[in-house]
Scaffold this motif. Structure first.
Motif, PDB file in Angstrom:
ATOM      1  N   VAL A  59      42.275  46.233  28.789  1.00  0.00           N
ATOM      2  CA  VAL A  59      43.017  45.018  28.434  1.00  0.00           C
ATOM      3  C   VAL A  59      44.501  45.205  28.734  1.00  0.00           C
ATOM      4  O   VAL A  59      45.168  44.297  29.233  1.00  0.00           O
ATOM      5  CB  VAL A  59      42.801  44.646  26.955  1.00  0.00           C
ATOM      6  N   PHE A  60      45.025  46.402  28.446  1.00  0.00           N
ATOM      7  CA  PHE A  60      46.420  46.672  28.795  1.00  0.00           C
ATOM      8  C   PHE A  60      46.650  46.545  30.303  1.00  0.00           C
ATOM      9  O   PHE A  60      47.716  46.091  30.730  1.00  0.00           O
ATOM     10  CB  PHE A  60      46.841  48.064  28.326  1.00  0.00           C
ATOM     11  N   ASP A  61      45.669  46.927  31.108  1.00  0.00           N
ATOM     12  CA  ASP A  61      45.808  46.784  32.562  1.00  0.00           C
ATOM     13  C   ASP A  61      45.978  45.318  32.937  1.00  0.00           C
ATOM     14  O   ASP A  61      46.786  44.977  33.809  1.00  0.00           O
ATOM     15  CB  ASP A  61      44.584  47.369  33.270  1.00  0.00           C
ATOM     16  N   ILE A  62      45.215  44.452  32.293  1.00  0.00           N
ATOM     17  CA  ILE A  62      45.343  43.020  32.561  1.00  0.00           C
ATOM     18  C   ILE A  62      46.695  42.507  32.085  1.00  0.00           C
ATOM     19  O   ILE A  62      47.360  41.717  32.762  1.00  0.00           O
ATOM     20  CB  ILE A  62      44.183  42.252  31.907  1.00  0.00           C
ATOM     21  N   ALA A  63      47.131  42.987  30.923  1.00  0.00           N
ATOM     22  CA  ALA A  63      48.434  42.565  30.391  1.00  0.00           C
ATOM     23  C   ALA A  63      49.590  43.014  31.266  1.00  0.00           C
ATOM     24  O   ALA A  63      50.655  42.388  31.270  1.00  0.00           O
ATOM     25  CB  ALA A  63      48.621  43.108  28.976  1.00  0.00           C
ATOM     26  N   SER A  64      49.397  44.088  32.009  1.00  0.00           N
ATOM     27  CA  SER A  64      50.484  44.623  32.836  1.00  0.00           C
ATOM     28  C   SER A  64      50.475  44.079  34.259  1.00  0.00           C
ATOM     29  O   SER A  64      51.344  44.426  35.062  1.00  0.00           O
ATOM     30  CB  SER A  64      50.400  46.151  32.889  1.00  0.00           C
ATOM     31  N   THR A  65      49.505  43.233  34.582  1.00  0.00           N
ATOM     32  CA  THR A  65      49.422  42.651  35.920  1.00  0.00           C
ATOM     33  C   THR A  65      50.235  41.360  35.972  1.00  0.00           C
ATOM     34  O   THR A  65      49.978  40.428  35.198  1.00  0.00           O
ATOM     35  CB  THR A  65      47.960  42.356  36.296  1.00  0.00           C
ATOM     36  N   ALA A  66      51.199  41.318  36.843  1.00  0.00           N
ATOM     37  CA  ALA A  66      52.022  40.112  36.986  1.00  0.00           C
ATOM     38  C   ALA A  66      51.214  39.029  37.696  1.00  0.00           C
ATOM     39  O   ALA A  66      50.816  39.188  38.843  1.00  0.00           O
ATOM     40  CB  ALA A  66      53.289  40.434  37.768  1.00  0.00           C
ATOM     41  N   SER A  67      50.943  37.954  36.996  1.00  0.00           N
ATOM     42  CA  SER A  67      50.208  36.838  37.579  1.00  0.00           C
ATOM     43  C   SER A  67      50.676  35.560  36.884  1.00  0.00           C
ATOM     44  O   SER A  67      51.266  35.617  35.798  1.00  0.00           O
ATOM     45  CB  SER A  67      48.702  37.018  37.391  1.00  0.00           C
ATOM     46  N   PRO A  68      50.432  34.411  37.485  1.00  0.00           N
ATOM     47  CA  PRO A  68      50.869  33.151  36.856  1.00  0.00           C
ATOM     48  C   PRO A  68      50.231  32.910  35.491  1.00  0.00           C
ATOM     49  O   PRO A  68      50.748  32.134  34.700  1.00  0.00           O
ATOM     50  CB  PRO A  68      50.422  32.087  37.865  1.00  0.00           C
ATOM     51  N   HIS A  69      49.101  33.574  35.225  1.00  0.00           N
ATOM     52  CA  HIS A  69      48.386  33.358  33.970  1.00  0.00           C
ATOM     53  C   HIS A  69      48.281  34.650  33.158  1.00  0.00           C
ATOM     54  O   HIS A  69      47.298  34.856  32.441  1.00  0.00           O
ATOM     55  CB  HIS A  69      46.991  32.792  34.248  1.00  0.00           C
ATOM     56  N   ARG A  70      49.280  35.490  33.221  1.00  0.00           N
ATOM     57  CA  ARG A  70      49.207  36.805  32.573  1.00  0.00           C
ATOM     58  C   ARG A  70      48.923  36.688  31.075  1.00  0.00           C
ATOM     59  O   ARG A  70      48.042  37.376  30.542  1.00  0.00           O
ATOM     60  CB  ARG A  70      50.517  37.577  32.783  1.00  0.00           C
ATOM     61  N   LEU A  72      47.659  34.165  29.303  1.00  0.00           N
ATOM     62  CA  LEU A  72      46.347  33.568  29.082  1.00  0.00           C
ATOM     63  C   LEU A  72      45.242  34.582  29.348  1.00  0.00           C
ATOM     64  O   LEU A  72      44.302  34.730  28.556  1.00  0.00           O
ATOM     65  CB  LEU A  72      46.180  32.343  29.984  1.00  0.00           C
ATOM     66  N   HIS A  73      45.341  35.295  30.460  1.00  0.00           N
ATOM     67  CA  HIS A  73      44.324  36.286  30.802  1.00  0.00           C
ATOM     68  C   HIS A  73      44.296  37.439  29.807  1.00  0.00           C
ATOM     69  O   HIS A  73      43.220  37.970  29.480  1.00  0.00           O
ATOM     70  CB  HIS A  73      44.565  36.815  32.220  1.00  0.00           C
ATOM     71  N   THR A  74      45.461  37.819  29.314  1.00  0.00           N
ATOM     72  CA  THR A  74      45.505  38.882  28.304  1.00  0.00           C
ATOM     73  C   THR A  74      44.785  38.442  27.041  1.00  0.00           C
ATOM     74  O   THR A  74      44.014  39.208  26.444  1.00  0.00           O
ATOM     75  CB  THR A  74      46.961  39.257  27.978  1.00  0.00           C
ATOM     76  N   ALA A  75      45.021  37.214  26.619  1.00  0.00           N
ATOM     77  CA  ALA A  75      44.367  36.700  25.413  1.00  0.00           C
ATOM     78  C   ALA A  75      42.856  36.633  25.587  1.00  0.00           C
ATOM     79  O   ALA A  75      42.093  37.033  24.696  1.00  0.00           O
ATOM     80  CB  ALA A  75      44.929  35.333  25.053  1.00  0.00           C
ATOM     81  N   VAL A  76      42.392  36.137  26.729  1.00  0.00           N
ATOM     82  CA  VAL A  76      40.956  36.052  26.972  1.00  0.00           C
ATOM     83  C   VAL A  76      40.341  37.452  26.998  1.00  0.00           C
ATOM     84  O   VAL A  76      39.292  37.703  26.381  1.00  0.00           O
ATOM     85  CB  VAL A  76      40.664  35.296  28.281  1.00  0.00           C
ATOM     86  N   ALA A  77      40.988  38.389  27.681  1.00  0.00           N
ATOM     87  CA  ALA A  77      40.479  39.754  27.740  1.00  0.00           C
ATOM     88  C   ALA A  77      40.450  40.391  26.354  1.00  0.00           C
ATOM     89  O   ALA A  77      39.523  41.139  26.018  1.00  0.00           O
ATOM     90  CB  ALA A  77      41.331  40.597  28.685  1.00  0.00           C
TER      91      ALA A  77
END
Length: 222
Positions: A59-70, A72-77
């Motif tokens: 989940v931290f990997d997703i939170a650290s990825t710069a994206s337009p929906h960072r 939102l994606h962190t919350a879903v993950a």
């Protein structure tokens, strides 16, 4: 937008894994909501039974990825990791935090992340709680603190790093005498969240998440 946001995380965060099937979630995140689903959750290798696995570090990997929906994606993950396998029957009610707030949940998550960065974890908790400027209906503290944890724990300048507060942690805090015995299993006011963060920080200033994990394990099974 590609690249990574720098989030430094210490401690043994790979010890908590959850298994899932993407289809459990993408049945809700489709059509106009397809962008809610992080592509990374479809990229891990499936096990022999067709399950994928995600750890805190994932989940931290997703939170650290710069994206337009960072955010939102962190919350879903964080939800996928938090629900895992044993609570998969609760996905329908829980996912309403996204599907019933589709037009504003992402803005609320971004607003909470901004409050966290500017004013600290307790202020962000207040913002996400009912009546706060970043409140999303159906998203209670057991899950929005997961989001705050993953989006903010690695930020070095945050006042008292955010930690997850759920009913298992609350039970252990009551048993240790940190929370009053009358404190419930949800709906905790902001001052109790501060009390909890202060306790963990005092017990382990270098890595308070280690205390949160101890509390979670002490809190028993749901």
């Amino acid at each position: 937008m590609t690249g990574e946001v720098q989030i430094g995380v210490t401690g043994g965060l790979d010890g908590s894994w959850s298994k899932y099937r993407s289809a459990w979630w993408t049945r809700y995140f489709n059509g106009e909501l397809a962008h809610f689903w992080p592509a990374q959750l479809d990229q891990s290798e499936q096990d022999a039974d067709g399950y994928r696995w995600i750890s805190r570090s994932g989940v931290f990997d997703i939170a650290s990825t710069a994206s337009p929906h960072r955010e939102l994606h962190t919350a879903v993950a964080a939800y996928v990791w938090g629900v895992g396998f044993s609570s998969r029957w609760r996905i329908g009610p829980l996912v309403r935090a996204f599907t019933r707030n589709a037009d504003k949940v992402e803005d609320n998550l971004r607003r909470a992340a901004s409050v966290l960065a500017d004013d600290g974890a307790v202020a962000a908790y207040t913002a996400m709680a009912k009546g706060g400027c970043a409140w999303s209906k159906f998203m209670g503290p057991a899950y929005f603190t997961k989001y705050l944890f993953f989006i903010g724990y690695g930020q070095p300048d945050v006042e008292m790093r955010p930690l997850i507060l759920d009913r298992r942690v609350a039970r252990a805090l009551r048993a240790r005498g940190i929370f009053d015995h009358r404190t419930g299993d949800t709906g905790w006011p902001s001052y109790l969240y501060r009390q909890y963060l202060t306790y963990c920080s005092e017990q382990n200033p270098a890595d308070p998440v280690a205390v949160e994990i101890e509390l979670f394990n002490e809190g028993g099974n749901d």
